[in-house]
Design a protein around this motif. Structure first.
Motif, PDB file in Angstrom:
ATOM      1  N   ARG A 130     -24.337 -56.079  25.601  1.00 41.88           N
ATOM      2  CA  ARG A 130     -22.893 -55.795  25.813  1.00 41.88           C
ATOM      3  C   ARG A 130     -22.387 -56.703  27.066  1.00 41.88           C
ATOM      4  O   ARG A 130     -21.309 -57.211  26.975  1.00 41.88           O
ATOM      5  N   SER A 133     -22.753 -60.655  26.080  1.00 42.08           N
ATOM      6  CA  SER A 133     -21.698 -60.807  24.993  1.00 42.08           C
ATOM      7  C   SER A 133     -20.367 -61.294  25.709  1.00 42.08           C
ATOM      8  O   SER A 133     -19.402 -62.202  25.003  1.00 42.08           O
ATOM      9  N   GLN A 134     -20.127 -61.070  26.921  1.00 40.47           N
ATOM     10  CA  GLN A 134     -18.712 -61.293  27.703  1.00 40.47           C
ATOM     11  C   GLN A 134     -18.917 -62.547  28.242  1.00 40.47           C
ATOM     12  O   GLN A 134     -17.890 -63.208  28.728  1.00 40.47           O
TER      13      GLN A 134
END
Length: 322
Positions: A130, A133-134
């Motif tokens: 999570r 992925s940014q």
């Protein structure tokens, strides 16, 4: 855990017993003197005039015209702190892994600390994909590797200690669970003595995350935290502590497979810098610094998972591969 630590043989983990390295420090956990469970009241051994290692390292990075911090002007002092911490952690993990009913009972009891184990998973491996992925530049084409690491960790966090007498992987046991510079106390700067004739005390505190886990979690957390102090605040003394810690914990060098595991958890610790704050709290550094930290942490994970020793030997984790 605190009650059990009262039985931990203090003084038998002198750093000089590991690779003949000397240290002007010795580490210990504070003694539990009294506990009232009904009122949740603890009385612990006092450590006057103490400051946490994180604050000490950050202070060493501040340029002062009138006085240079002890760690900034004496690299050997930081190395000596690391040597003491490595010796202590090695001794602690060995002691908690001893065979016999007393230590087996302790492992079973600490394995019951599921709330903190779940929280550690949540803020480390569970957040891995999570967070990365940014940052498309860090993620690249490496999503499949990160997903494999995340899935393997999820299975590991369900692992239970074997019954007494059963074979156990010596990489597993009771760990501190939150082993970073903020949970290590030492004398304040004006009390630090690089050439002390008697050992100065370090205290390892904050034990509520104690749990059953892989030993690489404690080692990688401290290493990642030290790299973070240098990366965001320029605390070069952190790297002196890192070198001393690794050389003392691994006096004969780390086994490659274990070193790769440490590299992976170091990367996870670095990536966690993005979420170890209030939801709307400030970033630990500039956006560019944060992106660089995520990139470096992802590199550590991927290179550790794919066992790229050549790359890691040229990184800040080189001490692990000597």
């Amino acid at each position: 855990m605190l009650e059990a630590l009262n039985e931990f043989p203090q003084g038998q983990h002198e750093a000089s017993s590991y690779g003949q390295q000397l240290s002007v420090f010795t580490a210990k956990a504070p003694r539990l003197l009294w506990f009232d469970r009904a009122t949740n009241t603890q009385v612990l051994e006092d450590f006057p005039d103490a400051i946490d290692l994180k604050t000490t390292l950050l202070a060493s990075a501040v340029q002062r015209s009138e006085k240079q911090h002890s760690l900034a002007k004496d690299a050997q002092l930081g190395h000596s702190i690391g040597v003491a911490l490595g010796a202590w952690l090695r001794s602690f993990l060995s002691w908690t892994s001893e065979r016999g009913p007393a230590r087996s009972s302790l492992r079973q009891a600490i394995a019951g600390n599921e709330p903190m184990r779940k929280l550690k998973h949540q803020i480390t491996y569970d957040a891995l994909v999570r967070v990365v992925s940014q940052f498309p530049g860090a993620l690249g084409d490496r999503l499949p590797v990160l997903e494999e690491v995340q899935a393997a960790a999820a299975a590991e966090f369900d692992k239970k200690p074997p019954a007494d007498g059963a074979e156990e992987d010596d990489s597993w046991g009771i760990i501190h669970g939150d082993f970073w510079s903020g949970n290590i106390l030492l004398p304040s700067d004006d009390k630090l003595k690089p050439d002390a004739s008697t050992a100065q005390q370090l205290f390892v505190v904050d034990w509520e995350f104690a749990q059953y886990g892989h030993r690489a979690y404690d080692i990688g957390q401290l290493i990642g935290d030290l790299i973070e102090r240098d990366h965001f605040r320029g605390a070069k003394a952190s790297l002196d502590v890192l070198a001393g810690f690794v050389s003392s914990y691994f006096p004969s060098g780390a086994d490659d497979s274990f070193a790769f595991r440490v590299a992976i958890h170091t990367g996870v610790q670095l990536i966690g810098c993005f979420i170890r704050r209030a939801p709307r709290g400030p970033l630990p550094g500039t956006p560019e610094q944060v992106e660089q930290a995520i990139q470096l942490g992802t590199d550590f994970i991927v290179k550790g998972w794919t066992k790229d020793r050549a790359w890691l030997e040229k990184s800040v984790l080189a001490p692990l591969f000597k």
